[in-house]
Design a protein around this motif. Structure first.
Motif, PDB file in Angstrom:
ATOM      1  N   HIS A  51       1.546  -7.795   7.061  1.00 16.28           N
ATOM      2  CA  HIS A  51       0.124  -7.519   6.847  1.00 16.28           C
ATOM      3  C   HIS A  51      -0.402  -6.800   8.070  1.00 16.28           C
ATOM      4  O   HIS A  51      -0.167  -7.237   9.200  1.00 16.28           O
ATOM      5  CB  HIS A  51      -0.659  -8.818   6.633  1.00 16.28           C
ATOM      6  CG  HIS A  51      -0.435  -9.422   5.297  1.00 16.28           C
ATOM      7  ND1 HIS A  51      -1.192  -9.085   4.197  1.00 16.28           N
ATOM      8  CD2 HIS A  51       0.473 -10.312   4.861  1.00 16.28           C
ATOM      9  CE1 HIS A  51      -0.770  -9.767   3.154  1.00 16.28           C
ATOM     10  NE2 HIS A  51       0.264 -10.518   3.536  1.00 16.28           N
ATOM     11  N   ILE A  52      -1.074  -5.687   7.837  1.00 12.91           N
ATOM     12  CA  ILE A  52      -1.733  -4.937   8.902  1.00 12.91           C
ATOM     13  C   ILE A  52      -3.201  -4.881   8.524  1.00 12.91           C
ATOM     14  O   ILE A  52      -3.550  -4.317   7.486  1.00 12.91           O
ATOM     15  CB  ILE A  52      -1.153  -3.525   9.061  1.00 12.91           C
ATOM     16  CG1 ILE A  52       0.332  -3.600   9.396  1.00 12.91           C
ATOM     17  CG2 ILE A  52      -1.918  -2.750  10.126  1.00 12.91           C
ATOM     18  CD1 ILE A  52       1.028  -2.273   9.477  1.00 12.91           C
ATOM     19  N   VAL A  53      -4.019  -5.479   9.359  1.00 10.95           N
ATOM     20  CA  VAL A  53      -5.438  -5.692   9.078  1.00 10.95           C
ATOM     21  C   VAL A  53      -5.487  -6.483   7.778  1.00 10.95           C
ATOM     22  O   VAL A  53      -5.016  -7.598   7.736  1.00 10.95           O
ATOM     23  CB  VAL A  53      -6.243  -4.371   9.065  1.00 10.95           C
ATOM     24  CG1 VAL A  53      -7.723  -4.629   8.909  1.00 10.95           C
ATOM     25  CG2 VAL A  53      -5.989  -3.550  10.318  1.00 10.95           C
ATOM     26  N   SER A  54      -5.993  -5.889   6.703  1.00 13.37           N
ATOM     27  CA  SER A  54      -6.053  -6.621   5.433  1.00 13.37           C
ATOM     28  C   SER A  54      -5.102  -6.043   4.389  1.00 13.37           C
ATOM     29  O   SER A  54      -5.152  -6.413   3.230  1.00 13.37           O
ATOM     30  CB  SER A  54      -7.481  -6.613   4.890  1.00 13.37           C
ATOM     31  OG  SER A  54      -7.895  -5.283   4.670  1.00 13.37           O
ATOM     32  N   GLU A  55      -4.238  -5.131   4.800  1.00 20.42           N
ATOM     33  CA  GLU A  55      -3.321  -4.475   3.877  1.00 20.42           C
ATOM     34  C   GLU A  55      -1.892  -4.991   4.069  1.00 20.42           C
ATOM     35  O   GLU A  55      -1.545  -5.538   5.109  1.00 20.42           O
ATOM     36  CB  GLU A  55      -3.357  -2.962   4.063  1.00 20.42           C
ATOM     37  CG  GLU A  55      -4.734  -2.356   3.845  1.00 20.42           C
ATOM     38  CD  GLU A  55      -5.306  -2.609   2.461  1.00 20.42           C
ATOM     39  OE1 GLU A  55      -4.533  -2.664   1.484  1.00 20.42           O
ATOM     40  OE2 GLU A  55      -6.536  -2.733   2.358  1.00 20.42           O
ATOM     41  N   PHE A  56      -1.062  -4.784   3.045  1.00 20.77           N
ATOM     42  CA  PHE A  56       0.300  -5.301   3.009  1.00 20.77           C
ATOM     43  C   PHE A  56       1.299  -4.161   2.864  1.00 20.77           C
ATOM     44  O   PHE A  56       1.078  -3.222   2.095  1.00 20.77           O
ATOM     45  CB  PHE A  56       0.429  -6.260   1.815  1.00 20.77           C
ATOM     46  CG  PHE A  56       1.810  -6.779   1.579  1.00 20.77           C
ATOM     47  CD1 PHE A  56       2.345  -7.779   2.371  1.00 20.77           C
ATOM     48  CD2 PHE A  56       2.590  -6.270   0.547  1.00 20.77           C
ATOM     49  CE1 PHE A  56       3.637  -8.273   2.152  1.00 20.77           C
ATOM     50  CE2 PHE A  56       3.862  -6.751   0.309  1.00 20.77           C
ATOM     51  CZ  PHE A  56       4.392  -7.757   1.118  1.00 20.77           C
TER      52      PHE A  56
ATOM     53  N   ILE B  53       0.815  -1.218   0.000  1.00 18.39           N
ATOM     54  CA  ILE B  53       0.000   0.000   0.000  1.00 18.39           C
ATOM     55  C   ILE B  53       0.846   1.265   0.000  1.00 18.39           C
ATOM     56  O   ILE B  53       0.327   2.358  -0.214  1.00 18.39           O
ATOM     57  CB  ILE B  53      -0.996   0.045   1.177  1.00 18.39           C
ATOM     58  CG1 ILE B  53      -0.265   0.118   2.514  1.00 18.39           C
ATOM     59  CG2 ILE B  53      -1.960  -1.093   1.131  1.00 18.39           C
ATOM     60  CD1 ILE B  53      -1.162   0.521   3.666  1.00 18.39           C
ATOM     61  N   ILE B  54       2.140   1.134   0.212  1.00 17.22           N
ATOM     62  CA  ILE B  54       3.023   2.307   0.216  1.00 17.22           C
ATOM     63  C   ILE B  54       3.588   2.566  -1.177  1.00 17.22           C
ATOM     64  O   ILE B  54       3.410   3.632  -1.744  1.00 17.22           O
ATOM     65  CB  ILE B  54       4.177   2.144   1.231  1.00 17.22           C
ATOM     66  CG1 ILE B  54       3.649   1.855   2.645  1.00 17.22           C
ATOM     67  CG2 ILE B  54       5.077   3.384   1.224  1.00 17.22           C
ATOM     68  CD1 ILE B  54       2.775   2.920   3.254  1.00 17.22           C
ATOM     69  N   CYS B  55       4.251   1.569  -1.770  1.00 18.40           N
ATOM     70  CA  CYS B  55       4.912   1.770  -3.063  1.00 18.40           C
ATOM     71  C   CYS B  55       4.091   1.255  -4.246  1.00 18.40           C
ATOM     72  O   CYS B  55       4.387   1.574  -5.391  1.00 18.40           O
ATOM     73  CB  CYS B  55       6.294   1.113  -3.069  1.00 18.40           C
ATOM     74  SG  CYS B  55       6.268  -0.691  -2.939  1.00 18.40           S
ATOM     75  N   GLY B  56       3.082   0.439  -3.981  1.00 19.10           N
ATOM     76  CA  GLY B  56       2.228  -0.069  -5.050  1.00 19.10           C
ATOM     77  C   GLY B  56       2.828  -1.223  -5.843  1.00 19.10           C
ATOM     78  O   GLY B  56       2.251  -1.671  -6.820  1.00 19.10           O
ATOM     79  N   GLU B  57       3.990  -1.714  -5.419  1.00 21.37           N
ATOM     80  CA  GLU B  57       4.654  -2.805  -6.138  1.00 21.37           C
ATOM     81  C   GLU B  57       4.251  -4.163  -5.575  1.00 21.37           C
ATOM     82  O   GLU B  57       3.870  -4.282  -4.413  1.00 21.37           O
ATOM     83  CB  GLU B  57       6.173  -2.641  -6.039  1.00 21.37           C
ATOM     84  CG  GLU B  57       6.695  -1.417  -6.744  1.00 21.37           C
ATOM     85  CD  GLU B  57       8.211  -1.310  -6.676  1.00 21.37           C
ATOM     86  OE1 GLU B  57       8.872  -2.324  -6.387  1.00 21.37           O
ATOM     87  OE2 GLU B  57       8.724  -0.213  -6.901  1.00 21.37           O
TER      88      GLU B  57
END
Length: 61
Positions: free
Chosen positions: A21-26, A10-14
């Motif tokens: 993983h934090i909650v459902s994000e990577f 979710i930071i760099c989009g790569e």
């Protein structure tokens, strides 16, 4: 997480295989490392905060 599985950071989009993983994000290892080393006075700090807010927004969408 299966190390063979690529996830989108979710930071760099790569697409990366290793990170957290934090909650459902990577967040990939490289971005995590950069974030924890970034001083609050650094011009990139607000960018990281904005990207991390996406975790909350997506969770509550």
């Amino acid at each position: 997480m299966d190390l063979q599985e690529d996830c989108t950071c979710i930071i760099c989009g790569e697409q990366k295989a290793e990170g957290i993983h934090i909650v459902s994000e990577f967040i990939c290892d490289a971005c995590e490392t950069e974030m924890v080393r970034t001083d609050v006075k650094d011009e990139k700090y607000p960018f990281f905060i904005h990207q991390l807010k996406q975790i909350w927004y997506r969770k509550n969408a």
